[in-house]
Design a protein around this motif. Structure first.
Motif, short mmCIF file in Angstrom:
data_model
loop_
_atom_site.label_atom_id
_atom_site.label_comp_id
_atom_site.label_asym_id
_atom_site.label_seq_id
_atom_site.Cartn_x
_atom_site.Cartn_y
_atom_site.Cartn_z
N THR A 101 0.87 -1.12 0.06
CA THR A 101 0.03 -0.09 -0.18
C THR A 101 0.92 1.29 0.00
N ASP A 102 0.25 2.38 -0.37
CA ASP A 102 0.77 3.69 0.07
C ASP A 102 -0.06 4.76 0.62
N ARG A 103 0.03 5.87 0.70
CA ARG A 103 -0.87 6.65 1.31
C ARG A 103 -2.08 6.94 0.78
N LEU A 104 -2.37 6.50 -0.47
CA LEU A 104 -3.56 6.52 -1.28
C LEU A 104 -4.14 5.11 -1.29
N GLY A 105 -3.73 4.24 -0.74
CA GLY A 105 -4.38 2.96 -0.70
C GLY A 105 -3.52 1.67 -1.35
N GLY A 106 -4.16 0.62 -1.60
CA GLY A 106 -3.46 -0.35 -2.27
C GLY A 106 -3.65 -0.32 -3.81
N ALA A 107 -2.89 -1.34 -4.60
CA ALA A 107 -2.90 -1.21 -5.76
C ALA A 107 -4.19 -2.05 -6.23
N ARG A 108 -5.26 -1.30 -6.92
CA ARG A 108 -6.56 -1.90 -7.26
C ARG A 108 -6.63 -2.54 -8.51
N MET A 109 -7.08 -3.83 -8.31
CA MET A 109 -7.39 -4.70 -9.68
C MET A 109 -8.60 -4.30 -10.32
N GLU A 110 -9.51 -4.14 -9.45
CA GLU A 110 -11.02 -4.05 -9.88
C GLU A 110 -11.68 -3.61 -8.73
N THR A 111 -12.91 -3.04 -9.11
CA THR A 111 -13.90 -2.62 -8.01
C THR A 111 -15.08 -3.42 -8.36
N LEU A 112 -15.40 -4.46 -7.43
CA LEU A 112 -16.34 -5.56 -7.81
C LEU A 112 -17.93 -5.12 -7.51
N ASP A 113 -19.13 -5.54 -7.97
CA ASP A 113 -20.23 -5.55 -7.71
C ASP A 113 -20.70 -6.27 -6.52
N SER A 114 -21.80 -5.91 -5.87
CA SER A 114 -22.16 -6.70 -4.75
C SER A 114 -22.62 -8.21 -4.99
N ALA A 115 -22.67 -8.96 -3.87
CA ALA A 115 -22.95 -10.42 -4.01
C ALA A 115 -22.30 -11.27 -5.03
N ILE A 116 -20.61 -10.82 -5.38
CA ILE A 116 -20.02 -11.77 -5.92
C ILE A 116 -19.33 -12.72 -5.36
N VAL A 117 -19.54 -13.89 -5.72
CA VAL A 117 -19.12 -14.96 -4.82
C VAL A 117 -17.64 -15.31 -5.04
N LEU A 118 -16.90 -15.43 -3.81
CA LEU A 118 -15.60 -15.49 -3.95
C LEU A 118 -14.91 -16.81 -3.17
N ARG A 119 -13.95 -17.16 -3.68
CA ARG A 119 -13.26 -18.49 -3.14
C ARG A 119 -12.24 -17.70 -1.94
N ILE A 120 -12.53 -18.01 -0.77
CA ILE A 120 -11.45 -17.33 0.31
C ILE A 120 -10.53 -18.60 0.55
N SER A 121 -9.12 -18.43 0.40
CA SER A 121 -8.06 -19.15 0.55
C SER A 121 -7.12 -18.67 1.60
N GLY A 122 -7.45 -17.61 2.38
CA GLY A 122 -6.51 -17.47 3.44
C GLY A 122 -6.75 -16.02 4.09
N LEU A 123 -6.13 -15.78 5.25
CA LEU A 123 -6.50 -14.22 5.98
C LEU A 123 -5.05 -13.90 6.44
N ASP A 124 -4.89 -12.54 6.21
CA ASP A 124 -3.63 -12.13 6.36
C ASP A 124 -3.54 -11.75 7.99
N THR A 125 -2.15 -12.01 8.53
CA THR A 125 -1.85 -11.84 10.10
C THR A 125 -2.81 -10.68 10.78
N THR A 126 -2.66 -9.50 9.93
CA THR A 126 -3.53 -8.20 10.48
C THR A 126 -5.04 -8.69 10.67
N ARG A 127 -5.58 -9.59 10.04
CA ARG A 127 -6.98 -9.87 9.85
C ARG A 127 -7.71 -9.04 9.38
N ARG A 128 -7.15 -8.22 8.38
CA ARG A 128 -7.67 -6.87 7.68
C ARG A 128 -8.17 -7.53 6.35
N TYR A 129 -7.46 -8.35 5.72
CA TYR A 129 -7.68 -8.73 4.14
C TYR A 129 -7.78 -10.39 4.15
N TRP A 130 -9.02 -10.71 3.31
CA TRP A 130 -9.06 -12.06 2.91
C TRP A 130 -8.22 -12.25 1.66
#
Length: 397
Positions: free
Chosen positions: A43-72
């Motif tokens: 990240t930087d002061r403006l945030g992380g490098a964004r790949m996309e902005t997703l719509d609601s109710a998108i189904v995601l395969r969650i494979s992990g949780l970072d140690t800060t517990r902030r990101y799937w």
């Protein structure tokens, strides 16, 4: 020993990232229409490098949780992962990601009487068994939109293409990898005027904005964003101690008058000294769907010698707009900080409309600050932005 040390330092970022995530297997749904999908944990002061902005109710395969517990960590394809903020995902223990998700029917058509701005959009619809994740990008020469649908597998589909389309020239697809279907939308216009990707039930829609017919500012709806405001003061002049928020509003109001004299319809994101957050500004623009957006800021640096105008873009298809505006600004003052691409500013992120971030001269530079303090300079700055927009719109025909 030197070779081992070099190899260690080259591989250390990989080790650090892989050790920062706890493996798990879950399925979740995105909570909002503005869910950010990030490439990684950097990240930087403006945030992380964004790949996309997703719509609601998108189904995601969650494979992990970072140690800060902030990101799937989410698995998009066998060789590609991304990250989503935890608060943006609703975990569902009963939900399963659809296996072997085959595509359904495809269709393109042009808007004639309906839609948010009648007669201004073409559409591509891809039927899917679920609301699968995706990413998109612009390409130029030739102009096209490239859309990846993750978890999808090509079926024996045909594409029904209606003669009402004007902005879409051609559509085709290929299975570039397991669980990664790539869609190509070739445009029938010389510039990118924006597009949106969203779902209607389980149909993935790409809405492409057609170029305006006239090649003039007259009749266009233009949003002008005065950066900062309220408690968000922005930079401070080294000598005058005056605040960036004051100058951005002044230039925005001057630009509004300039554009209205050219026949444009103009909306300001703020018209007084109020603090409106990035999410609220983005949501308002998604509702408004302007033809163009200009965000006004003034720069600052820890190095007093740095000075000059600059313009910023994120998406390649909007670079020509930022270049056209910078070209006119440099006629007001020739000191150039540059044209900056892939910039991580929230108002550069939308693909829905052409956008440009204008950074006026540096409040941290004495010579630049003296220019900014002159009302005539700020008036000329507004005129230059208007000329840059006018030139770009004319050239887009």
């Amino acid at each position: 020993m030197k070779h081992f040390s070099l190899l260690f330092f080259l591989l250390f970022p990989f080790f650090a990232q892989s050790q920062s995530v706890t493996d798990t297997t879950l399925t979740g749904l995105t909570r909002s229409k503005l869910t950010p999908l990030y490439y990684g944990l950097g990240t930087d002061r403006l945030g992380g490098a964004r790949m996309e902005t997703l719509d609601s109710a998108i189904v995601l395969r969650i494979s992990g949780l970072d140690t800060t517990r902030r990101y799937w960590r989410v698995r998009l394809a066998p060789s590609l992962s991304a990250y989503v903020p935890v608060e943006q995902v609703q975990v569902d223990t009963l939900l399963r990601f659809p296996a072997h998700a085959l595509t359904g029917s495809w269709r393109t058509w042009g808007d004639t009487t309906n839609g948010p701005i009648p007669g201004r959009f073409d559409y591509l619809s891809v039927a899917l068994p679920a609301r699968l994740p995706y990413r998109s990008r612009q390409e130029v020469d030739p102009n096209r939109i490239v859309l990846d649908i993750f978890g999808a597998t090509s079926n024996t589909n045909w594409i029904t293409q209606m003669r009402t389309t004007k902005g879409i020239k051609n559509v085709w697809f290929e299975q570039v990898a397991d669980e990664q279907l790539r869609v190509y939308i070739e445009l029938n216009q010389s510039t990118h005027w924006g597009y949106s990707v969203y779902y209607q039930r389980n149909a993935l829609i790409t809405r492409i904005r057609r170029r305006p017919d006239s090649g003039k500012l007259k009749g266009l709806l233009i949003a002008v964003d005065a950066g900062h405001g309220g408690s968000n003061t922005g930079a401070r002049g080294e000598q005058s101690k005056r605040l960036e928020k004051e100058f951005t509003l002044d230039v925005a109001q001057k630009l509004k008058k300039e554009l209205e004299r050219s026949g444009a319809l103009v909306v300001l994101t703020r018209s007084k000294d109020t603090n409106i957050g990035p999410t609220d500004r983005i949501r308002a623009m998604r509702q408004l769907l302007p033809d163009l957006l200009v965000s006004i800021h003034f720069n600052a640096s820890g190095t007093a010698s740095v000075r000059g105008f600059s313009t910023y873009y994120k998406h390649l298809g909007f670079r020509s707009l930022s270049q056209a505006v910078l070209q006119e600004l440099l006629k007001v003052d020739p000191h150039e900080f540059g044209n900056v691409g892939h910039f991580n500013f929230f108002f550069n992120a939308p693909t829905d409309y052409p956008n440009v971030l204008v950074e006026g001269p540096f409040l941290s530079n004495p010579a630049d600050e003296n220019l900014i303090l002159e009302e005539r300079f700020r008036q000329n700055m507004a005129k230059a932005i208007r000329k840059g927009l006018k030139n770009w719109v004319k050239k887009s025909q």
